[in-house]
Enzyme design. Sequence first.
Site, short mmCIF file in Angstrom:
data_model
loop_
_atom_site.label_atom_id
_atom_site.label_comp_id
_atom_site.label_asym_id
_atom_site.label_seq_id
_atom_site.Cartn_x
_atom_site.Cartn_y
_atom_site.Cartn_z
N HIS A 4 -0.73 -3.05 9.08
CA HIS A 4 0.24 -3.73 8.26
C HIS A 4 0.47 -2.69 7.00
CE1 HIS A 4 1.09 -7.07 10.84
NE2 HIS A 4 -0.32 -7.40 10.83
N CYS A 24 4.87 -1.10 8.31
CA CYS A 24 6.08 -1.27 7.67
C CYS A 24 6.16 -0.90 6.21
CB CYS A 24 6.40 -2.95 7.67
SG CYS A 24 7.11 -3.74 9.19
#
Length: 543
Positions: free
Chosen positions: A372, A415
């Site tokens: 992430h 991301c």
Amino acid sequence: MGDDRSIKFRQQLLVIDENLGTEEVEALKFLCSDLLSFKKLEAVESAQDIFQLLMAKDLLNKEDTFILAELLYRIRCHFLLQKLGYTKETVQENLPWKGKVSRYRQMLYELSEDITSEDLKRAMFLLRDQLPKKLTNMSSLELLTFLEKQDHLAENNLQILEKICMEISPDLLKTVNKYKMERVSLAQQESSLPIKEAASFSHHIPEGLFHSGGDVRLLTSSQETPIKSLGSNINDSGSLREHAGSVHFIAAGQDVKAVNVMQGISELSQEQPARMSNPESKTEKLMTYKMDGPHRGYCLIINNFSFTGTLQKRRGSSKDAEMLAHVFTWLGLDVKTYADKTSVEIKNLMQEWRSSKDHRDRDCFVCCILSHGESGLVYGTDEQEVPIRTIMSYFTARQCPQLAEKPKLFFIQACQGKEIQQAVYIEADAQNPDLLPIQQRVSPSESIPEEADFLLGMATVDGYASFRHIQHGTWYIQALCNKLLLLVPRGEDILSILTEVNEDVSKRADNLGKKKQMPQPAYTLRKKLIFPVPRSPPPSQKQ
């Protein structure tokens, strides 16, 4: 004030010096051969030495840095031009009037870039009797310099060079012939002008660009004349005449076959009509990184799947890790995979690999991080931030000398912005539901250290989410692996491959066709990076 300018000027030179490797220094020495004596250049060990010699001759000073800008442009270190306040375009605009590197020197440098390692071995074999007996290895630039020092090569003495090119690779003659044709064209322009205008015309030509007279005979790769021994003499006396737009060679003696000049000029003019009138319009040819060492390099894969706090498990990430391992193993790298690393453990891993002495005999370094993330950072499994710039900074030339001048590739699947509401089979690799404030964003170019030989491949542009199929893996990593499998065997360089990855990912969408993604590479590579074609079939093609 003057002292401040002088210090700033020398600081610029130091930064440029730190970004130039041994190959670039060798290229600079060669390009300066008409400006500085061979004897002084022999003592050069760094770019700083060259700068000092240029300053001693007042070719380089704090008021005028164009000579250095031209040299950086010639060796394709365009990313360093900004250190001097130039761009590639501004250098090109000023070259016709301010350029110092002769066309002859440019031709030889261009030729050296086209000479392969196999060509060089053959050339050295042909010249074995002329070379020092103890000399067993040299670069193409060193070979050309040696020929010049032995008076076997000069602006008006290209016969031996032509014979070598004909023997090792006839295509190399195109570069030599193009240079000769430009000399003929220039001589014709001068002869067609009144005396005063011709003198003025010559005055505006960059110093050392062409010398009048000398050998203007052309050899073509289709020539039928047998090649004599390297030590033989060829009767080069003759004359040139212009008739119906073609140049003909008239041999003075009968012992030499006339060369088919019309055919050579016709072929060259048909292939590159614009290049005849403007040498700078030629498509630039980049050097390539050496990828023929005893070991290709290491590939680290950090796959963060489970997190200790609120971040969701990255289902499908194992598919990415497996695919990356298969592909980079196929490409010849030693793959090391690490699962679920905290922020501290990620930094410790980078520290450990930075200090490894195993990089010495390896061609490159690859690091893939699957986690992430947010703008300019990735998360450890403890959900603490690790800036991408910090990760890459462990491998600068100063921190990791073993990887100096070698390509270092980082691929980040995470991301870089807001989390998008999930569809059935799609999840986002992000933490916060809202887009990060503009002031908190970090672009990929800001994450790369300010030095050469880095590439950062980001799964998405800054501020946006990237997508992962819970069974098939992420769009970006799967596209990257598939394009490597497809395009490496075709000889494509890494930047061309990443452009294809962008095209592939940009066409993908979720089931409703509303969620899109665009990867973004950033780099400071100085050369083309082309992975050698593996002997074994791609993993997906194995039975």
